[in-house]
Design a protein around this motif. Structure first.
Motif, PDB file in Angstrom:
ATOM      1  N   SER A   9     -61.386   2.458   8.187  1.00 47.65           N
ATOM      2  CA  SER A   9     -60.705   2.682   6.914  1.00 47.65           C
ATOM      3  C   SER A   9     -60.402   1.349   6.259  1.00 47.65           C
ATOM      4  O   SER A   9     -60.106   0.378   6.924  1.00 47.65           O
ATOM      5  CB  SER A   9     -59.402   3.434   7.175  1.00 47.65           C
ATOM      6  OG  SER A   9     -58.662   3.527   6.001  1.00 47.65           O
ATOM      7  N   GLU A  10     -60.482   1.342   4.952  1.00 44.66           N
ATOM      8  CA  GLU A  10     -60.130   0.136   4.218  1.00 44.66           C
ATOM      9  C   GLU A  10     -58.969   0.456   3.301  1.00 44.66           C
ATOM     10  O   GLU A  10     -58.946   1.483   2.652  1.00 44.66           O
ATOM     11  CB  GLU A  10     -61.318  -0.340   3.399  1.00 44.66           C
ATOM     12  CG  GLU A  10     -62.480  -0.790   4.270  1.00 44.66           C
ATOM     13  CD  GLU A  10     -63.646  -1.250   3.422  1.00 44.66           C
ATOM     14  OE1 GLU A  10     -63.452  -1.537   2.232  1.00 44.66           O
ATOM     15  OE2 GLU A  10     -64.746  -1.322   3.960  1.00 44.66           O
ATOM     16  N   LYS A  40     -57.538   9.121   4.281  1.00 49.65           N
ATOM     17  CA  LYS A  40     -58.518   8.824   5.331  1.00 49.65           C
ATOM     18  C   LYS A  40     -57.943   9.045   6.726  1.00 49.65           C
ATOM     19  O   LYS A  40     -58.606   9.614   7.596  1.00 49.65           O
ATOM     20  CB  LYS A  40     -59.028   7.388   5.196  1.00 49.65           C
ATOM     21  CG  LYS A  40     -59.977   7.199   4.044  1.00 49.65           C
ATOM     22  CD  LYS A  40     -60.462   5.769   3.960  1.00 49.65           C
ATOM     23  CE  LYS A  40     -61.407   5.588   2.789  1.00 49.65           C
ATOM     24  NZ  LYS A  40     -61.914   4.219   2.703  1.00 49.65           N
ATOM     25  N   ILE A  41     -56.712   8.630   6.938  1.00 47.35           N
ATOM     26  CA  ILE A  41     -56.085   8.807   8.251  1.00 47.35           C
ATOM     27  C   ILE A  41     -55.880  10.292   8.536  1.00 47.35           C
ATOM     28  O   ILE A  41     -56.200  10.785   9.628  1.00 47.35           O
ATOM     29  CB  ILE A  41     -54.771   8.016   8.343  1.00 47.35           C
ATOM     30  CG1 ILE A  41     -55.070   6.510   8.369  1.00 47.35           C
ATOM     31  CG2 ILE A  41     -53.978   8.421   9.584  1.00 47.35           C
ATOM     32  CD1 ILE A  41     -53.855   5.625   8.216  1.00 47.35           C
ATOM     33  N   ARG A  84     -55.929   1.995  15.639  1.00 42.72           N
ATOM     34  CA  ARG A  84     -56.330   0.668  15.162  1.00 42.72           C
ATOM     35  C   ARG A  84     -56.169   0.565  13.646  1.00 42.72           C
ATOM     36  O   ARG A  84     -55.705  -0.454  13.121  1.00 42.72           O
ATOM     37  CB  ARG A  84     -57.782   0.395  15.584  1.00 42.72           C
ATOM     38  CG  ARG A  84     -58.369  -0.870  15.063  1.00 42.72           C
ATOM     39  CD  ARG A  84     -57.577  -2.073  15.558  1.00 42.72           C
ATOM     40  NE  ARG A  84     -58.014  -3.254  14.881  1.00 42.72           N
ATOM     41  CZ  ARG A  84     -58.473  -4.324  15.483  1.00 42.72           C
ATOM     42  NH1 ARG A  84     -58.543  -4.385  16.777  1.00 42.72           N
ATOM     43  NH2 ARG A  84     -58.849  -5.360  14.776  1.00 42.72           N
ATOM     44  N   ILE A  85     -56.536   1.611  12.932  1.00 41.75           N
ATOM     45  CA  ILE A  85     -56.387   1.626  11.475  1.00 41.75           C
ATOM     46  C   ILE A  85     -54.911   1.537  11.096  1.00 41.75           C
ATOM     47  O   ILE A  85     -54.537   0.762  10.210  1.00 41.75           O
ATOM     48  CB  ILE A  85     -57.025   2.898  10.875  1.00 41.75           C
ATOM     49  CG1 ILE A  85     -58.542   2.846  11.034  1.00 41.75           C
ATOM     50  CG2 ILE A  85     -56.634   3.074   9.415  1.00 41.75           C
ATOM     51  CD1 ILE A  85     -59.224   4.176  10.773  1.00 41.75           C
ATOM     52  N   VAL A  86     -54.074   2.326  11.773  1.00 38.73           N
ATOM     53  CA  VAL A  86     -52.637   2.313  11.481  1.00 38.73           C
ATOM     54  C   VAL A  86     -52.062   0.932  11.777  1.00 38.73           C
ATOM     55  O   VAL A  86     -51.297   0.377  10.979  1.00 38.73           O
ATOM     56  CB  VAL A  86     -51.905   3.411  12.279  1.00 38.73           C
ATOM     57  CG1 VAL A  86     -50.394   3.267  12.167  1.00 38.73           C
ATOM     58  CG2 VAL A  86     -52.349   4.794  11.804  1.00 38.73           C
ATOM     59  N   LEU A  91     -50.004  -4.303   9.925  1.00 34.85           N
ATOM     60  CA  LEU A  91     -50.011  -5.767   9.913  1.00 34.85           C
ATOM     61  C   LEU A  91     -50.295  -6.321   8.524  1.00 34.85           C
ATOM     62  O   LEU A  91     -49.644  -7.266   8.085  1.00 34.85           O
ATOM     63  CB  LEU A  91     -51.040  -6.297  10.909  1.00 34.85           C
ATOM     64  CG  LEU A  91     -50.720  -6.061  12.380  1.00 34.85           C
ATOM     65  CD1 LEU A  91     -51.903  -6.467  13.252  1.00 34.85           C
ATOM     66  CD2 LEU A  91     -49.465  -6.799  12.792  1.00 34.85           C
ATOM     67  N   THR A  92     -51.234  -5.737   7.830  1.00 37.70           N
ATOM     68  CA  THR A  92     -51.621  -6.293   6.529  1.00 37.70           C
ATOM     69  C   THR A  92     -50.654  -5.910   5.416  1.00 37.70           C
ATOM     70  O   THR A  92     -50.497  -6.673   4.464  1.00 37.70           O
ATOM     71  CB  THR A  92     -53.045  -5.859   6.132  1.00 37.70           C
ATOM     72  OG1 THR A  92     -53.117  -4.437   6.095  1.00 37.70           O
ATOM     73  CG2 THR A  92     -54.066  -6.425   7.082  1.00 37.70           C
ATOM     74  N   GLU A  93     -50.015  -4.768   5.525  1.00 34.35           N
ATOM     75  CA  GLU A  93     -49.125  -4.312   4.456  1.00 34.35           C
ATOM     76  C   GLU A  93     -47.656  -4.494   4.823  1.00 34.35           C
ATOM     77  O   GLU A  93     -46.931  -5.202   4.141  1.00 34.35           O
ATOM     78  CB  GLU A  93     -49.400  -2.839   4.133  1.00 34.35           C
ATOM     79  CG  GLU A  93     -50.783  -2.597   3.568  1.00 34.35           C
ATOM     80  CD  GLU A  93     -51.001  -3.310   2.253  1.00 34.35           C
ATOM     81  OE1 GLU A  93     -50.079  -3.328   1.402  1.00 34.35           O
ATOM     82  OE2 GLU A  93     -52.097  -3.845   2.061  1.00 34.35           O
ATOM     83  N   CYS A  94     -47.222  -3.860   5.888  1.00 31.74           N
ATOM     84  CA  CYS A  94     -45.794  -3.812   6.219  1.00 31.74           C
ATOM     85  C   CYS A  94     -45.268  -5.158   6.714  1.00 31.74           C
ATOM     86  O   CYS A  94     -44.205  -5.608   6.279  1.00 31.74           O
ATOM     87  CB  CYS A  94     -45.533  -2.728   7.258  1.00 31.74           C
ATOM     88  SG  CYS A  94     -46.077  -1.083   6.730  1.00 31.74           S
TER      89      CYS A  94
END
Length: 120
Positions: A9-10, A40-41, A84-86, A91-94
């Motif tokens: 997922s992106e 997607k999730i 892994r997506i979550v 990491l990238t957002e929160c």
């Protein structure tokens, strides 16, 4: 019942965002993710849910144990990919948001606590 068609997922920052909670762990900030990411999730989890129902049917029909174990392994792999997506999105957002807001220590402590329960 094959989980191999699950792609990564992106996160698309241009999409509208929606609040959601993460169960019993309450973060120092509202968790906001794109509608596309959430879709997607949820779609992946729905496929996994269907896969598990298929395994249940296999057991009820006395399918060979190696076949059942193979399908269980496929579900484990699919769940690991969702996790892994979550994690990647967290990491990238929160974590990035917590860094900007100055409450990174709280967010890191909560992530560590969640990983302690998640990892064997």
């Amino acid at each position: 019942m094959n989980g191999s068609n699950l792609s990564s997922s992106e996160h698309d920052a241009d999409h509208e965002h929606t609040d959601h909670s993460h169960g019993q762990i309450h973060s120092a900030h509202p968790h906001v993710h794109s509608e596309e990411s959430l879709r997607k999730i949820v779609n992946r989890l729905s496929r996994i849910e269907g896969h598990i129902r298929g395994i249940k049917t296999m057991v009820q029909q006395s399918s060979p144990c190696p076949d059942v174990l193979l399908q269980i392994a496929a579900v484990r792999g699919a769940l690991d990919r969702v996790a892994r997506i979550v994690l990647d999105e967290h990491l990238t957002e929160c974590i990035a948001r917590a860094t900007k807001e100055g409450n990174i220590e709280v967010e890191i402590a909560q992530l560590k606590a969640a990983l302690d329960r998640f990892l064997p």
